[in-house]
Design an enzyme around this catalytic site. Sequence first.
Site, PDB file in Angstrom:
ATOM      1  N   ASP A 451       0.857  -1.187   0.000  1.00  0.00           N
ATOM      2  CA  ASP A 451       0.000   0.000   0.000  1.00  0.00           C
ATOM      3  C   ASP A 451       0.890   1.232   0.000  1.00  0.00           C
ATOM      4  O   ASP A 451       1.336   1.708   1.042  1.00  0.00           O
ATOM      5  CB  ASP A 451      -0.919  -0.001   1.225  1.00  0.00           C
ATOM      6  N   HIS A 456       0.217   7.824   4.129  1.00  0.00           N
ATOM      7  CA  HIS A 456       0.671   7.117   5.320  1.00  0.00           C
ATOM      8  C   HIS A 456       2.158   7.316   5.614  1.00  0.00           C
ATOM      9  O   HIS A 456       2.668   6.736   6.573  1.00  0.00           O
ATOM     10  CB  HIS A 456       0.380   5.626   5.168  1.00  0.00           C
ATOM     11  N   ILE A 471      -1.157   8.996   8.761  1.00  0.00           N
ATOM     12  CA  ILE A 471      -1.973   8.099   9.583  1.00  0.00           C
ATOM     13  C   ILE A 471      -1.639   6.652   9.252  1.00  0.00           C
ATOM     14  O   ILE A 471      -1.063   6.356   8.208  1.00  0.00           O
ATOM     15  CB  ILE A 471      -3.481   8.360   9.368  1.00  0.00           C
ATOM     16  N   GLY A 474      -5.648   1.763   7.424  1.00  0.00           N
ATOM     17  CA  GLY A 474      -6.789   1.102   8.038  1.00  0.00           C
ATOM     18  C   GLY A 474      -6.637  -0.410   8.021  1.00  0.00           C
ATOM     19  O   GLY A 474      -6.985  -1.103   8.980  1.00  0.00           O
TER      20      GLY A 474
END
Length: 676
Positions: A451, A456, A471, A474
Site C-alpha cells: 500500500d 501514510h 496516519i 486502516g
Amino acid sequence: PLAAAQTAETLFVNDLGGDIKGDGKSSGAADKVVEEIRAKGGKAVPNYDSVEDGEKLVQTALDAFGRIGKHLSYESSFDPHLYDIIHRVHLRGSFKVTRAAWNHMKNQKFGRIIMTSSAAGIYGNFGQANYSAAKLGLVGLSNTLALEGVKYNVLCNAIAPTAGSRLTQTVMPQDLVDALKPEYVSPLVLWLCHESCQENGSLFELGAGWIGKLRWERTVGAIIRQKDRPMTPEAVRDEWEKICDFDNATKPRTIQESTSSLYEVLSAVDQGISLNRTSQGTSTIGKKLPESVYSYNHLQPILYALGVGMSTKDPDHLKFLFEGSENFSCLPSFGVILAQAALMSGNLAVVPGLNLDFSRLLHGEQYLEIYKPLPTSEIFLLFHLVHTYSGKDLVCYNQFSLFIVGAGGFGGKRSSTKAKATANPPQRPPDVVLEDVTTVDQAALYRLSGDWNPLHIDPSFAALGGFERPILHGLCTFGFSARHALKHFANNDVSKFKAMKVRFAKPVLPGQSLQTEMWKEGNRIHLQTKVKETGEIAIAGAYVDLTSAVASLDTKKPAVGLKSDLVFEEMSRRLKDVGDQLVKKVNAIFQWDITKDGNTAAQWTIDLKNGSGEVYRGKARGRADTSLALSDQDFMELVLGNLNPQKAFFAGKLKVKGNIMLSQKLETILKDYAKL
C-alpha cells in the site's frame, strides 16, 4: 497586545499600552515586562507599535534578533460598545502580526504560534458580543493555521486563560486578581512553544494552576428529510429529543470527519446524487478492473506479519515469522494484500470516468472471506474483480468500500445489496480485551506490503488530506484486530478463520496503542478496536466468523471424565494458604491445555505472578510465560510421579511453549501442593 519572539533567552516584547477601552498608548506596560525579564537575567527589547502595523513590528524583531521562533498573540483591552476597535486589536491585529511572521517561520522550517482566546469567546458572556466574536474568531484562525503550517513545522494552538491583569482589575476583586497569577499561565505557553512539543490545532482553558483541553462534541442527530418529500419544521420538532441526545456522541476533529455524516445522509436519502467532479456523462457503475497476476514467496507473508505487529518476543508468533517453522503459516488477513495488489497496480486509473484525488481517499469498510488457508510461497494468483484464485481454486474474496472526500457522481445507487453489512456488538462488557502498541514506524513498515499511498508516510501529502501527520493504514489496524481474534479464539489455527468484516471509524496514528474488545456469540466473534490514548473507536461494527469446528475453550462447564480437573481444583483450594509464598518464589503464569482423544478438552491457568496467586479454568487472562499441553492421563501420571517430565517432553507427550526453564518450578508445586 503582547507579542513575543524568542531566540535563546532573548524576548521581543510588544505592547501598545492602551487603556482598558482600547484608547491611547503608553510605553509603561512593555517597559515593565522588559524590566522583569532583565531582572531575572534574561534579555528583552521593548516595542510600542500597534499590532495593526504587523510588518513593522516583525521587521523590528528581525532587525534585533535575526529570526523569529515563537509568536504569542495576546490582547486584553475591550469595550462592548466599540466593535471595530475590539476587532481591530484582538482579531485583525493577531492576523496581521501572524501574517508578517508567517513566511519567515515557513522558510526556517520552525515556528510556534499561540492565539490567546477567552472563555467569553468559547461560551459567550453578557454584554461582550464584540469581544466574544473576536476571541472565538481567533480559535478559527488558529485551527486553519494549524492545518496550513504543519508541513513546515509551524504549529499553532489557542489558549483561553483566566489571569489577573490591568484589564481584569476592573471586573474582579483584588484578592482574586492576586490569586490568578499570570505565572500560572506562562508554563503552558512555554511548553507549547518548545521545539519538542508537537501539539497542534488545540484549544486549552487554564487558570489558577489548572489546565484543560477542549474538543467539539456532536450528537448522532436525526435524518429529518425523506426522499421526494418536503422537510418541515414539524418534523424537526418531532425529532428534537433525538437531535439533542448526546448519548453515543461523536467528537469530530477535522472538517472531513464533520462532513462525512452528510455523505451518509445523501447515501440514505438521495441514492445516486452527484457530488464529484468525475468525467461528465460517464458512469463508473458496472465497470470491471482488468485481470492481473500477483506472485509471492515466503518473504511477503513474513513482512506482512511484521507489519501488523507480530514479534519474535511472542513464541506463538514464530509460526508466522519463520519459514522453517514446522507449522509455518500465512495470516488469513494477508488475503486483503492479494486483492489490494490489483487496486494499487494502477488498474483503477484505467476505469473510464474515475478520476480520483488519492490525498482524499479513505477506506470505509472491508470484508474478507477465506475459502482455504492461504499458501505461504511460490503461488501465482489470478485476479478477476475481487475474487482471488490459485489456478482454478478460489482462495479468497474481498469487498473494498472506499470514500473520496468531496467526491461522487459515479452514477447509480450509493449502496449495494451485495455489500456485507456490519454488526453491532452485544450489549454487555466484552468477553476479552487484547492490547498492542503500534510503533512510530508501523505505517512505514506496513506499506512495504504494497500500500504505497503517500498519505501514510509523507507529512505534506497527509496535510493535503487534512491530517496533522501521516496516519496508519486502516488495513494495518484490520490486521492487528484479525490476529487478536485468531489468537484468542482459534489458538492461531488459520484453518479456523472464515471471514471478517469491519468499518473504519477513526484514523489511528503510528505509535498509538490498540485495544481490541471481543464478544463471542457462537462462531461469530464481534469486535471493536479502540485507540487507548484517546478512547476513540477506530474499528466499529466488526466481526470475525470462525468455522463451525471451533468450540469454546473457555467454557465454565467442566469436561466430563477429566481427572485433571480434580487436581487443579485441589490446587486452587490449597493455594489460598500458600499463594503469597509461591508468587514470591515462582513469579510466572502457566497455562495448561489438557487433551483427550487428541482434542483440547480443557484449559487451566496457574497464575503465580499476580496478587496472592490464582488457579482458574480457561486461558490466561494476560500473557502466559509458559504454556504446557498434554493428555489428561499423562497429566495424572506426571502429578503422581509416575511420568518423568523430561522424558515426557522428549517423547512428545508434553509440549511446552514460552519460557521452558520456568517449567522446572512446576515440579515443586505439583509434588508438594497438589498431590491427592
